[in-house]
Design a protein around this motif. Structure first.
Motif, short mmCIF file in Angstrom:
data_model
loop_
_atom_site.label_atom_id
_atom_site.label_comp_id
_atom_site.label_asym_id
_atom_site.label_seq_id
_atom_site.Cartn_x
_atom_site.Cartn_y
_atom_site.Cartn_z
N UNK A 1 44.53 39.57 44.44
CA UNK A 1 44.96 38.42 45.25
C UNK A 1 44.59 37.12 44.54
N UNK A 2 45.20 36.86 43.40
CA UNK A 2 44.82 35.73 42.54
C UNK A 2 44.93 34.37 43.22
N UNK A 3 45.99 34.14 43.99
CA UNK A 3 46.14 32.85 44.68
C UNK A 3 45.03 32.65 45.70
N UNK A 4 44.70 33.71 46.43
CA UNK A 4 43.65 33.62 47.44
C UNK A 4 42.28 33.41 46.78
N UNK A 5 42.01 34.14 45.73
CA UNK A 5 40.74 33.97 45.02
C UNK A 5 40.63 32.55 44.47
N UNK A 6 41.70 32.02 43.92
CA UNK A 6 41.70 30.64 43.41
C UNK A 6 41.42 29.65 44.54
N UNK A 7 41.96 29.91 45.72
CA UNK A 7 41.71 29.04 46.88
C UNK A 7 40.22 29.05 47.21
N UNK A 8 39.61 30.24 47.24
CA UNK A 8 38.18 30.33 47.51
C UNK A 8 37.36 29.67 46.40
N UNK B 1 48.13 51.53 51.20
CA UNK B 1 48.33 50.84 49.92
C UNK B 1 49.71 51.09 49.33
N UNK B 2 50.28 50.03 48.74
CA UNK B 2 51.59 50.12 48.09
C UNK B 2 51.45 50.14 46.57
N UNK B 3 50.21 50.17 46.08
CA UNK B 3 49.93 50.27 44.65
C UNK B 3 48.58 50.95 44.47
N UNK B 4 48.33 51.43 43.26
CA UNK B 4 47.14 52.27 43.04
C UNK B 4 45.99 51.56 42.34
N UNK B 5 46.05 50.22 42.24
CA UNK B 5 45.01 49.50 41.52
C UNK B 5 44.20 48.55 42.41
N UNK B 6 44.15 48.82 43.71
CA UNK B 6 43.46 47.92 44.62
C UNK B 6 41.95 48.18 44.62
N UNK B 7 41.20 47.10 44.62
CA UNK B 7 39.75 47.14 44.75
C UNK B 7 39.31 45.79 45.29
N UNK B 8 38.08 45.73 45.77
CA UNK B 8 37.54 44.49 46.31
C UNK B 8 36.58 43.87 45.30
N UNK B 9 36.68 42.54 45.16
CA UNK B 9 35.71 41.82 44.34
C UNK B 9 34.83 40.97 45.23
N UNK B 10 33.53 40.98 44.93
CA UNK B 10 32.57 40.18 45.65
C UNK B 10 32.63 38.73 45.16
N UNK B 11 32.82 37.81 46.10
CA UNK B 11 32.75 36.37 45.83
C UNK B 11 31.52 35.83 46.54
N UNK B 12 30.84 34.88 45.92
CA UNK B 12 29.58 34.35 46.46
C UNK B 12 29.59 32.83 46.36
#
Length: 178
Positions: free
Chosen positions: A132-139, A163-174
């Motif tokens: 979710x590059x746009x969302x991460x950039x917003x944060x 899921x509609x793709x097989x590369x999903x994972x969560x990244x920790x933002x702090x």
């Protein structure tokens, strides 16, 4: 209950559950979510949350489900969970038709203030789907930093969506709150 920028912030109650489930679903899934920019509709189908999930947050002694109203209507929400020296920020949803107008900035700033003042925490943590590059950039523009720390997406657990793709994972933002 606090009022900021014409918004009323309060803790959710059992009476809010249906409205909050509908809000979260409309912000992230299905065609309604495409009215806003935070949609996950191309990544995930199915549900984003359900009545049980929202009730669990409301009932948890270490969590608050901050409900945001404008003119008596629920327009946004976010979960704040006390986890020792930091708070976890999750279930953030803004009504799709109100996205892009600065409402999210006001809400996240108020959530950070509340978490810091209520629990004395020094950091806010959140998990975001790493693609979710746009969302991460917003944060990142709000002061959050990517940690590179990843958690697997719960494939096979439809409570979190299909899921509609097989590369999903969560990244920790702090973000530091001091």
């Amino acid at each position: 209950m606090e009022t900021t920028a014409g918004l009323t912030f309060r803790d959710a109650t059992d009476a809010d559950v249906d409205a909050l489930v509908a809000l979260v679903e409309s912000a992230y899934r299905g065609d309604d979510s495409r009215a806003g920019w935070t949609t996950e509709a191309d990544l995930l189908e199915g549900q984003r949350t359900d009545v049980e999930g929202v009730l669990a947050v409301i009932k948890s002694p270490d969590s608050r489900l901050l409900t945001v109203e404008r003119d008596g209507q629920v327009v946004a929400c976010c979960q704040l969970e006390h986890r020792g020296t930091y708070a976890y920020f999750g279930m953030f949803a803004v009504s799709p038709e109100l996205q892009g107008g600065g409402l999210g900035k006001v809400i996240i700033a108020e959530a950070e203030r509340i978490a810091h003042e209520t629990w004395g925490v020094t950091e806010m943590h959140m998990s975001v789907i790493s693609v979710r590059n746009d969302l991460i950039a917003w944060y990142e523009r709000r002061g959050y930093r990517r940690t590179g720390e990843m958690t697997p997406f719960p494939y096979g657990d439809e409570r979190f969506g299909v899921p509609q793709r097989d590369d999903l994972q969560f990244e920790l933002l702090v973000k530091s709150l001091v």
